[in-house]
Design a protein around this motif. Sequence first.
Motif, short mmCIF file in Angstrom:
data_model
loop_
_atom_site.label_atom_id
_atom_site.label_comp_id
_atom_site.label_asym_id
_atom_site.label_seq_id
_atom_site.Cartn_x
_atom_site.Cartn_y
_atom_site.Cartn_z
N SER A 269 1.04 -1.25 0.05
CA SER A 269 -0.07 -0.05 0.21
C SER A 269 0.68 1.27 0.08
O SER A 269 2.06 1.35 0.55
N SER A 270 0.28 2.44 -0.53
CA SER A 270 0.96 3.54 -0.66
C SER A 270 0.13 4.85 -0.40
O SER A 270 -1.19 4.56 -0.78
N GLY B 18 5.04 17.79 -0.52
CA GLY B 18 4.07 16.74 -0.19
C GLY B 18 4.72 15.62 0.72
O GLY B 18 5.90 15.82 0.92
N VAL B 19 3.70 14.67 1.24
CA VAL B 19 4.38 13.70 1.93
C VAL B 19 3.93 12.43 1.46
O VAL B 19 2.53 12.15 1.10
N SER B 20 4.84 11.26 1.24
CA SER B 20 4.33 10.13 0.71
C SER B 20 4.85 8.97 1.68
O SER B 20 5.74 9.27 2.42
N ARG C 69 8.49 1.03 2.45
CA ARG C 69 9.85 1.29 2.55
C ARG C 69 9.89 2.67 3.45
O ARG C 69 11.16 3.07 3.67
N GLY C 70 8.84 3.22 3.92
CA GLY C 70 8.99 4.36 4.79
C GLY C 70 8.45 5.76 4.20
O GLY C 70 7.47 5.62 3.42
N THR C 71 8.54 6.73 5.13
CA THR C 71 8.05 7.93 4.76
C THR C 71 9.12 9.03 4.30
O THR C 71 10.09 8.94 4.42
N LEU C 72 8.60 9.64 3.09
CA LEU C 72 9.21 10.57 2.39
C LEU C 72 8.58 11.98 2.25
O LEU C 72 7.50 12.12 2.00
N SER D 279 13.40 13.90 1.45
CA SER D 279 13.96 13.41 2.78
C SER D 279 13.26 12.56 3.52
O SER D 279 12.01 12.55 3.43
N ASP D 280 13.91 11.26 3.85
CA ASP D 280 13.38 10.27 4.61
C ASP D 280 13.48 10.53 6.29
O ASP D 280 14.01 11.39 6.43
N ARG D 281 13.18 9.45 7.01
CA ARG D 281 13.19 9.71 8.50
C ARG D 281 14.63 9.69 8.94
O ARG D 281 15.01 10.15 9.90
N GLN D 282 15.48 8.92 8.25
CA GLN D 282 17.07 8.91 8.57
C GLN D 282 17.61 10.33 8.29
O GLN D 282 18.85 10.30 8.28
N ARG D 283 16.89 11.16 7.35
CA ARG D 283 17.39 12.50 7.09
C ARG D 283 18.38 12.17 5.86
O ARG D 283 19.32 13.09 5.69
#
Length: 349
Positions: free
Chosen positions: A116-117, A134-136, A140-143, A166-170
């Motif tokens: 799902s996405s 935007g945010v998706s 694989r995570g949040t971007l 940028s993702d959660r790991q910056r």
Amino acid sequence: SAAASRGPRRDGAQWTAGYSYAARRFSFAAEHVRRSPGYRDLGTFDLARYDGGRRSTRIVATVNIPRQGSFGIAYLDARSASGNAARLISASYSRAIGRYASLFISGDHDLARGGSSAQLRLVVPFGRNSVGAGVSHNSRGTLAQLDYSRSRPSDGGLEMAVSLASDRQRDLYGQMSAGWRGRRIEVDAGVAVTPGRQAVWGSASGSMVMLDRHIFAAHQVNDAFALVSTGVPGVPVSYENQTFGVTDAAGYLFVSQVSSYHGGRFGIDVLGLPIDQTAETTERRVALRRGTGAVIAMPVRTAQHVTLTLTDEAGVPLEVGGLVRRSGAPDSEVGWDGIVFLQDIGSHS
């Protein structure tokens, strides 16, 4: 509907059934397509390794609520000739915010693979420029993403697109591309950056064409092309009601982007020409095969015009409203004080 194709070592057929309904606030469409492996149409007949879909089902429904936005839901089930399958269901919502901004929210689920996405985007245009954020989220995570784009004018110029995420790991992801389109060449360049990697690309394209014993440098020819000939320089030329350019010193303009198998409209604008220049025709419709070209002649020539004062035998100017008739030429009306303007007297004297 039903369609069939026949070619060297491959014959095929396609069957399509569908229904659509559209109203002011609600629309619905459903379509089911089945085709045999050997079927080809105009878009795929020259693709040697085309892996077309064997069957597909598509269902789409939308609801538009005044001042609240638009809701949509869609279902897709498709299978290719090689056995690859996809089953997706998605939902979306969009609405305008204020006079300029727009909000878009969507989510989808892969029924075949279970993934799902979802994404949320806000877009604000400023003329040819547009800014979006935007945010998706997917497996694989949040971007988080920020975008800027500038569209290219229809008659050529600069276009640009910049995207940062940028993702959660910056970790930072970025891509920038730019392109410039002139009258004879198109240049594109870009760079992409991901954690630990980067890529740079660039390209330049154009073509040299010989037509009517003249050589022209132009954009890359991907379909059909045409050469508009007027015989005089500086004449604006349009294709499909969009100005394409002006004729060169020899009276030519090469049009490199012509849609094949379509009766396209070519036209010239003579309003800005000197009063002593005229054209017998200012518009032509021409259909060309793919990969072919044609010379489209709309000659502009020099004409002689005169202004006369007409009087009777006593020297009194003729009355207003009289007509002067010439063979092969339109009638001219007598104005005040017997003055009449006669156009193109050289060819209709």
